[in-house]
Design an enzyme around this catalytic site. Sequence first.
Site, PDB file in Angstrom:
ATOM      1  N   SER A 183       0.843  -1.203   0.000  1.00 49.00           N
ATOM      2  CA  SER A 183       0.000   0.000   0.000  1.00 49.00           C
ATOM      3  C   SER A 183       0.878   1.253   0.000  1.00 49.00           C
ATOM      4  O   SER A 183       1.682   1.442  -0.904  1.00 49.00           O
ATOM      5  CB  SER A 183      -0.969  -0.055   1.187  1.00 49.00           C
ATOM      6  OG  SER A 183      -1.997   0.894   1.057  1.00 49.00           O
ATOM      7  N   GLU A 314      -9.175  -5.601  -3.928  1.00 50.79           N
ATOM      8  CA  GLU A 314      -8.524  -4.593  -3.082  1.00 50.79           C
ATOM      9  C   GLU A 314      -9.528  -3.680  -2.376  1.00 50.79           C
ATOM     10  O   GLU A 314      -9.494  -3.505  -1.158  1.00 50.79           O
ATOM     11  CB  GLU A 314      -7.599  -3.704  -3.924  1.00 50.79           C
ATOM     12  CG  GLU A 314      -6.458  -4.409  -4.595  1.00 50.79           C
ATOM     13  CD  GLU A 314      -5.203  -4.460  -3.741  1.00 50.79           C
ATOM     14  OE1 GLU A 314      -5.252  -4.084  -2.559  1.00 50.79           O
ATOM     15  OE2 GLU A 314      -4.167  -4.894  -4.276  1.00 50.79           O
ATOM     16  N   HIS A 411      -7.633  -5.741   0.051  1.00 51.35           N
ATOM     17  CA  HIS A 411      -6.404  -5.036   0.408  1.00 51.35           C
ATOM     18  C   HIS A 411      -5.900  -5.550   1.754  1.00 51.35           C
ATOM     19  O   HIS A 411      -6.671  -5.702   2.693  1.00 51.35           O
ATOM     20  CB  HIS A 411      -6.752  -3.548   0.508  1.00 51.35           C
ATOM     21  CG  HIS A 411      -5.600  -2.609   0.530  1.00 51.35           C
ATOM     22  ND1 HIS A 411      -4.763  -2.438  -0.540  1.00 51.35           N
ATOM     23  CD2 HIS A 411      -5.163  -1.745   1.485  1.00 51.35           C
ATOM     24  CE1 HIS A 411      -3.862  -1.505  -0.251  1.00 51.35           C
ATOM     25  NE2 HIS A 411      -4.081  -1.078   0.979  1.00 51.35           N
TER      26      HIS A 411
END
Length: 505
Positions: A183, A314, A411
Amino acid sequence: MPTTAGPVRGRRTGEVTVFAGIPYAAPPFGPRRLRPPQPPEPWSGVRDAFAYGPAAPQPGYLPAMAALLGDAKEQGEDCLNLNVWTPAPGRTGGRLPVMVWIHGGAFRNGAGSLPAYDGARLAADGVVCVTLNYRLGAEGFLLLPDGTANLGLLDQIAALEWVRDNIAGFGGDPDNVTVFGQSAGAIGITALMAMPGARGLFRRAITQSGAGHHTHPEDIARRVTERLAELVGAEPTREGLAAVPPERLIAADSALGREIAQAEDPTLWGESAGGGTTVLPVVDGATLPQRPVDAIAGGAGRDIDLLTGTTTDEFRLFLVPLGIAPRITDEVLHGLLAGLGLDPAEARAVYAAAYPGATPGDLFSAAMTDHAYRIPALRVAEARAAHGAETFVYEFAWPSPAVDGALGACHLADVGFVFGTLSDPLLGPDAPRDLSDRMREAWISFARTGRPGFGKALPPWPAYGTRRSVLRLGAGEPAVHDDPGSATRTLWEDLRLPRRPRSRD
């Protein structure tokens, strides 16, 4: 164990020795606040490195997200510290590959000491693993007229310099360093690939769910700085903001995130539109000369080996826990798709065909997964392929059982598998250990050789090129797919492209 600032004493646990909370730079507060990192003060005697150091000051997550992600515990001014796990301190002559983890958290949260990032399992498998903290939020990423931009990235560079100068004593090879992160950490690593100050500090990179688009140009970065200064009643300068208590800047940054989320004209905030981030790396022309994807398209970082990828779902992490997905109607979806630059009718039809039975919220999540994660990662791989630089691309497809299975392969779902820390709340009680073993073997093989070795764990995994090969992990046996999701990918053919250099004519 000697270091450039003084000797440290670690703690042996099983096969691995951990050295925790080692300062790689001085506390960035007081007279050093909002300034580039400075070397740590040397110490005399042997320093106990038994406990993690403080994390950078941060707001923490909303409760629904904190239950899944976990907040950093102790925070404080002496936050520029790192942790080292090694299977052979001082006993290899500096021959083990080094893996340096840069954490995510939207550039406002996170720490290298979170339980999911425990490096013991990676170290037991034959690498020296390092995790680190860096400045977050306004402290790390403002554009100041009387200061230096990208302080959080400069912190990361300072940590990598510490690794270069010290890691051989911990058994690691300073000439074989892989930075890996997820990320915001992956976005930061892609920026490091384009930063002159980071050249030569790492040989390989693994970027999980983050690539080269998420930066602010100078005009938007100035807007962020000026609005934060307004919210705290200070001048938008280093001197003015350094007089504001950190907790007030953190509160102002959170308030700005809410403003951005409600903005009538989201283009004012660039890649932070929607409010998921406020500050981002700044293309200031000095510390970061170009947007990373543009620099890579020009050949930057082509000597660095790269493994990159995303998870299948995600964006569901940001829609499902907060109850946003059910509130997205067809009308809202139409506007959101148009805002991404897509033809709404065409995009809705293509995504609906790719995801039969999906709700408007599901379709928006799929489009945002592509916009924010998959397409940026592919653009980096495409740009590198044009320069003959190999990039290995993966898709992580194992669905999280959390929130009654509604998150999908969201995610962050891949991180615990890489570290072998399978007690993460996102993973549930029965996360498959064989998937973790496969991923660790691939990541470590890449760190050792620049190729995610196949062995018994994986099929042959070609680099991304004309066949657009992607290894899918977590959906049955690992398998290479050529151009997976091609129908949705082609929707973006004219979008999220690197900018062409301006002609000098």
